[in-house]
Design an enzyme around this catalytic site. Structure first.
Site, PDB file in Angstrom:
ATOM      1  N   TYR A 172     -12.943  30.478 124.103  1.00 57.18           N
ATOM      2  CA  TYR A 172     -12.530  30.925 125.442  1.00 57.18           C
ATOM      3  C   TYR A 172     -13.765  31.333 126.256  1.00 57.18           C
ATOM      4  O   TYR A 172     -13.938  30.904 127.407  1.00 57.18           O
ATOM      5  CB  TYR A 172     -11.540  32.104 125.365  1.00 57.18           C
ATOM      6  CG  TYR A 172     -11.301  32.695 126.746  1.00 57.18           C
ATOM      7  CD1 TYR A 172     -10.583  31.993 127.709  1.00 57.18           C
ATOM      8  CD2 TYR A 172     -11.854  33.932 127.100  1.00 57.18           C
ATOM      9  CE1 TYR A 172     -10.411  32.497 128.998  1.00 57.18           C
ATOM     10  CE2 TYR A 172     -11.690  34.446 128.382  1.00 57.18           C
ATOM     11  CZ  TYR A 172     -10.969  33.720 129.316  1.00 57.18           C
ATOM     12  OH  TYR A 172     -10.813  34.216 130.598  1.00 57.18           O
ATOM     13  N   VAL A 191      -8.816  42.387 132.718  1.00 55.74           N
ATOM     14  CA  VAL A 191      -8.068  42.723 133.935  1.00 55.74           C
ATOM     15  C   VAL A 191      -6.719  43.336 133.547  1.00 55.74           C
ATOM     16  O   VAL A 191      -5.897  42.684 132.882  1.00 55.74           O
ATOM     17  CB  VAL A 191      -7.844  41.474 134.814  1.00 55.74           C
ATOM     18  CG1 VAL A 191      -7.129  41.866 136.105  1.00 55.74           C
ATOM     19  CG2 VAL A 191      -9.175  40.783 135.123  1.00 55.74           C
ATOM     20  N   GLY A 243      -3.740  27.255 140.548  1.00 59.65           N
ATOM     21  CA  GLY A 243      -3.122  28.115 139.533  1.00 59.65           C
ATOM     22  C   GLY A 243      -2.395  29.293 140.153  1.00 59.65           C
ATOM     23  O   GLY A 243      -2.496  30.430 139.665  1.00 59.65           O
ATOM     24  N   LYS A 250     -15.381  29.494 129.734  1.00 60.23           N
ATOM     25  CA  LYS A 250     -15.651  30.145 131.025  1.00 60.23           C
ATOM     26  C   LYS A 250     -17.114  29.951 131.420  1.00 60.23           C
ATOM     27  O   LYS A 250     -17.442  29.689 132.570  1.00 60.23           O
ATOM     28  CB  LYS A 250     -15.301  31.641 130.971  1.00 60.23           C
ATOM     29  CG  LYS A 250     -13.828  31.930 130.758  1.00 60.23           C
ATOM     30  CD  LYS A 250     -12.925  31.240 131.780  1.00 60.23           C
ATOM     31  CE  LYS A 250     -13.044  31.778 133.186  1.00 60.23           C
ATOM     32  NZ  LYS A 250     -12.187  31.037 134.145  1.00 60.23           N
ATOM     33  N   GLY A 264      -0.549  32.298 138.363  1.00 64.93           N
ATOM     34  CA  GLY A 264      -1.248  33.195 137.429  1.00 64.93           C
ATOM     35  C   GLY A 264      -1.133  34.669 137.810  1.00 64.93           C
ATOM     36  O   GLY A 264      -0.856  35.028 138.954  1.00 64.93           O
ATOM     37  N   PHE A 265      -1.384  35.509 136.822  1.00 60.21           N
ATOM     38  CA  PHE A 265      -1.354  36.969 136.989  1.00 60.21           C
ATOM     39  C   PHE A 265      -2.274  37.400 138.143  1.00 60.21           C
ATOM     40  O   PHE A 265      -1.860  38.107 139.073  1.00 60.21           O
ATOM     41  CB  PHE A 265      -1.778  37.596 135.661  1.00 60.21           C
ATOM     42  CG  PHE A 265      -2.146  39.047 135.686  1.00 60.21           C
ATOM     43  CD1 PHE A 265      -1.259  40.013 136.150  1.00 60.21           C
ATOM     44  CD2 PHE A 265      -3.390  39.462 135.194  1.00 60.21           C
ATOM     45  CE1 PHE A 265      -1.614  41.365 136.145  1.00 60.21           C
ATOM     46  CE2 PHE A 265      -3.745  40.803 135.173  1.00 60.21           C
ATOM     47  CZ  PHE A 265      -2.859  41.746 135.663  1.00 60.21           C
ATOM     48  N   LYS A 309       8.325  25.841 139.187  1.00 59.11           N
ATOM     49  CA  LYS A 309       7.444  26.994 139.429  1.00 59.11           C
ATOM     50  C   LYS A 309       7.245  27.202 140.930  1.00 59.11           C
ATOM     51  O   LYS A 309       7.212  28.337 141.411  1.00 59.11           O
ATOM     52  CB  LYS A 309       6.111  26.806 138.705  1.00 59.11           C
ATOM     53  CG  LYS A 309       6.295  26.869 137.192  1.00 59.11           C
ATOM     54  CD  LYS A 309       4.994  26.864 136.402  1.00 59.11           C
ATOM     55  CE  LYS A 309       5.334  26.894 134.916  1.00 59.11           C
ATOM     56  NZ  LYS A 309       4.223  27.147 134.039  1.00 59.11           N
ATOM     57  N   ILE A 349      -4.859  20.408 135.148  1.00 57.04           N
ATOM     58  CA  ILE A 349      -6.188  20.401 135.777  1.00 57.04           C
ATOM     59  C   ILE A 349      -7.212  19.632 134.945  1.00 57.04           C
ATOM     60  O   ILE A 349      -8.272  19.277 135.446  1.00 57.04           O
ATOM     61  CB  ILE A 349      -6.716  21.843 136.056  1.00 57.04           C
ATOM     62  CG1 ILE A 349      -6.689  22.707 134.785  1.00 57.04           C
ATOM     63  CG2 ILE A 349      -5.959  22.487 137.190  1.00 57.04           C
ATOM     64  CD1 ILE A 349      -7.383  24.058 134.945  1.00 57.04           C
TER      65      ILE A 349
HETATM   66  P1  NDP Z   1      -2.895  33.452 133.741  1.00 62.26           P
HETATM   67  O1  NDP Z   1      -2.696  32.819 132.408  1.00 62.26           O
HETATM   68  O2  NDP Z   1      -1.860  34.369 134.245  1.00 62.26           O
HETATM   69  O3  NDP Z   1      -3.159  32.330 134.831  1.00 62.26           O
HETATM   70  C1  NDP Z   1      -3.782  31.110 134.537  1.00 62.26           C
HETATM   71  C2  NDP Z   1      -3.402  30.088 135.596  1.00 62.26           C
HETATM   72  O4  NDP Z   1      -4.007  28.818 135.293  1.00 62.26           O
HETATM   73  C3  NDP Z   1      -1.890  29.829 135.651  1.00 62.26           C
HETATM   74  O5  NDP Z   1      -1.526  29.541 136.972  1.00 62.26           O
HETATM   75  C4  NDP Z   1      -1.745  28.579 134.784  1.00 62.26           C
HETATM   76  O6  NDP Z   1      -0.576  27.840 135.071  1.00 62.26           O
HETATM   77  C5  NDP Z   1      -2.998  27.832 135.196  1.00 62.26           C
HETATM   78  N1  NDP Z   1      -3.395  26.833 134.201  1.00 62.26           N
HETATM   79  C6  NDP Z   1      -3.884  27.059 132.951  1.00 62.26           C
HETATM   80  N2  NDP Z   1      -4.120  25.881 132.334  1.00 62.26           N
HETATM   81  C7  NDP Z   1      -3.774  24.905 133.201  1.00 62.26           C
HETATM   82  C8  NDP Z   1      -3.769  23.482 133.140  1.00 62.26           C
HETATM   83  N3  NDP Z   1      -4.202  22.811 132.061  1.00 62.26           N
HETATM   84  N4  NDP Z   1      -3.332  22.790 134.223  1.00 62.26           N
HETATM   85  C9  NDP Z   1      -2.889  23.431 135.336  1.00 62.26           C
HETATM   86  N5  NDP Z   1      -2.882  24.795 135.451  1.00 62.26           N
HETATM   87  C10 NDP Z   1      -3.308  25.500 134.400  1.00 62.26           C
HETATM   88  O7  NDP Z   1      -4.308  34.195 133.639  1.00 62.26           O
HETATM   89  P2  NDP Z   1      -5.075  35.205 134.596  1.00 62.26           P
HETATM   90  O8  NDP Z   1      -4.411  35.342 135.896  1.00 62.26           O
HETATM   91  O9  NDP Z   1      -5.355  36.386 133.785  1.00 62.26           O
HETATM   92  O10 NDP Z   1      -6.457  34.415 134.780  1.00 62.26           O
HETATM   93  C11 NDP Z   1      -6.805  33.747 135.976  1.00 62.26           C
HETATM   94  C12 NDP Z   1      -8.290  33.439 135.939  1.00 62.26           C
HETATM   95  O11 NDP Z   1      -9.017  34.658 135.752  1.00 62.26           O
HETATM   96  C13 NDP Z   1      -8.727  32.512 134.795  1.00 62.26           C
HETATM   97  O12 NDP Z   1      -9.726  31.642 135.289  1.00 62.26           O
HETATM   98  C14 NDP Z   1      -9.303  33.467 133.760  1.00 62.26           C
HETATM   99  O13 NDP Z   1     -10.246  32.857 132.917  1.00 62.26           O
HETATM  100  C15 NDP Z   1      -9.930  34.517 134.676  1.00 62.26           C
HETATM  101  N6  NDP Z   1     -10.113  35.817 134.016  1.00 62.26           N
HETATM  102  C16 NDP Z   1      -9.053  36.560 133.560  1.00 62.26           C
HETATM  103  C17 NDP Z   1      -9.278  37.795 132.946  1.00 62.26           C
HETATM  104  C18 NDP Z   1      -8.154  38.631 132.433  1.00 62.26           C
HETATM  105  O14 NDP Z   1      -8.433  39.653 131.797  1.00 62.26           O
HETATM  106  N7  NDP Z   1      -6.899  38.321 132.705  1.00 62.26           N
HETATM  107  C19 NDP Z   1     -10.644  38.308 132.761  1.00 62.26           C
HETATM  108  C20 NDP Z   1     -11.677  37.465 133.308  1.00 62.26           C
HETATM  109  C21 NDP Z   1     -11.413  36.269 133.905  1.00 62.26           C
HETATM  110  P3  NDP Z   1       0.855  28.241 134.382  1.00 62.26           P
HETATM  111  O15 NDP Z   1       1.273  29.542 134.992  1.00 62.26           O
HETATM  112  O16 NDP Z   1       1.747  27.123 134.757  1.00 62.26           O
HETATM  113  O17 NDP Z   1       0.602  28.352 132.915  1.00 62.26           O
END
Ligand code: NDP
Length: 344
Positions: free
Chosen positions: A165, A199, A7, A169, A10-11, A36, A58
């Site tokens: 959600y 976060v 991933g 987790k 992601g942020f 991407k 995933i």
């Molecule tokens: P983002 O939504 O920015 O990132 C999520 C990532 O997971 C992205 O890269 C997304 O890909 C990928 N993803 C989601 N679903 C799928 C899928 N079905 N198949 C492939 N890739 C997938 O969220 P965050 O960065 O905020 O979160 C990252 C992790 O941190 C997560 O596990 C979240 O539960 C955990 N977390 C986040 C918190 C928050 O406040 N932000 C708090 C606590 C935990 P794509 O970019 O292509 O969509």
């Protein structure tokens, strides 16, 4: 040796990737599409230590097999951050539970199949959602620690987006620890989890500041944009926070320090009420005067006793660094939005 980050778009993951590259690690990021990958390659200035593999979903069976078939012997560390982050769905299994749980199981199964002898450390990005009990969110007498578990089950968490959600987790993290317990004599790796609260903090790249931000930062973006839902958020949102730069740092410490082995690292730097976020924005950005919600300045703390607390002293001790303050994380998040809008 390489580090696999699932991933990578992601942020949180982007900050993790950036920190890894700064420490000269070779990073393989999984992303959902070639577009991407191309975008990230460019954003990271074609860094030769960064490469990508496509994992489009995933939740699909054996989603990570081809990655480990190809790179298994070279990967020493796996940081599994990919998981859906939304509460805005009613298809709880498809959109939350299956990707969270199957994604976690399948990355661990692929390690077992193709890299049982080479992967040394696995860090799962879990959540405070896996620690707390959603039905007790109004109980100020509770103090959660790293030992607590959300009691959600697959069946009973499917009542609304928030429960689903949080359930996704909890069930994903539980599946990871169960897998580890059942396979600890077969795989070489040791495991840790990172359990962040809300976060906040800037996106790694300014250009990724879109109209709508990722779920947690959207709380702050909504104030700056004065979105219609701010009145509701002001009444209802309170919790605990941590800055994304600290969460990223924690992912590195989790595989670098022996004390982190077998630990759930609860990353949080204290409580906040939505009013506190509103106050920082009003204090720090006079250009927004009259254009954003004000609420009742200084009253945020009055609600701190109305929801559970956290004692994460053990995690902070292991991590060993000072966490970024609420003021700074909110300021930096809002400042980046204003910069993008040309209002800074
Ligand atoms: P983002 O939504 O920015 O990132 C999520 C990532 O997971 C992205 O890269 C997304 O890909 C990928 N993803 C989601 N679903 C799928 C899928 N079905 N198949 C492939 N890739 C997938 O969220 P965050 O960065 O905020 O979160 C990252 C992790 O941190 C997560 O596990 C979240 O539960 C955990 N977390 C986040 C918190 C928050 O406040 N932000 C708090 C606590 C935990 P794509 O970019 O292509 O969509």
């Amino acid at each position: 040796m390489s580090i696999l980050v699932s991933g990578a778009t992601g942020f949180i993951a982007l900050h993790v990737v950036s920190d890894l590259l700064k420490q000269d690690y070779k990073v393989i990021g999984t992303v959902r599409s070639q577009e991407k990958a191309n975008k990230l390659r460019k954003q990271f200035d074609n860094n030769p230590n960064l490469s990508f593999e496509l994992v489009s979903d995933i939740a699909a069976p054996e989603a990570f097999d081809k990655v480990f078939k190809k790179h298994g012997k070279d990967i020493k560390v796996v940081l599994h951050t990919a998981s859906p982050v939304t509460v805005e769905t009613t298809n709880y299994e498809k959109d939350l539970l299956l990707p969270a749980v199957n994604g976690t199981k399948s990355i661990l199964e692929s390690i077992k199949k193709y890299a049982a002898d080479s992967v040394e450390r696995v860090v799962i990005t879990s959540s405070y959602a896996s620690v707390m009990n959603v039905s007790k969110e109004g109980d100020g007498s509770i103090v959660y620690t790293e030992k607590d578990w959300n009691p959600a089950t697959w069946e009973n968490c499917q009542i609304d987006g928030l429960n689903a959600y949080c359930g996704s987790k909890k069930l994903a993290e539980k599946a990871a620890w169960d897998f580890f317990e059942e396979n600890k004599n077969v795989v070489k790796f040791k495991m840790s989890t990172i359990n962040p609260t809300y976060v906040f903090g800037p996106q790694l790249f300014d250009e990724d500041v879109n109209d709508k931000l990722n779920a947690s930062c959207e709380l702050i973006n909504s104030i700056v944009k004065n979105n219609p839902q701010v009145e509701y958020l002001l009444e209802n949102v309170k919790g605990h926070f941590v800055d994304v730069r600290d969460v990223a740092k924690a992912h590195l410490v989790a595989f670098q320090k022996d004390e982190a082995v077998g630990r759930r690292l609860l990353t949080s730097n204290g409580r906040f009420a939505y009013q506190d976020l509103v106050d920082v924005i009003n204090e720090d950005f006079p250009q927004l005067k009259g254009k954003v919600i004000v609420g009742k300045p200084g009253t945020g703390k009055q609600s701190y006793g109305t929801f559970p607390g956290i004692n994460n002293n053990r995690s902070k001790e292991i991590l060993g660094f000072e966490f970024i303050s609420l003021h700074k994380t909110v300021h930096d998040t809002a400042a980046q939005v204003l910069k993008k809008e040309g209002k800074l």
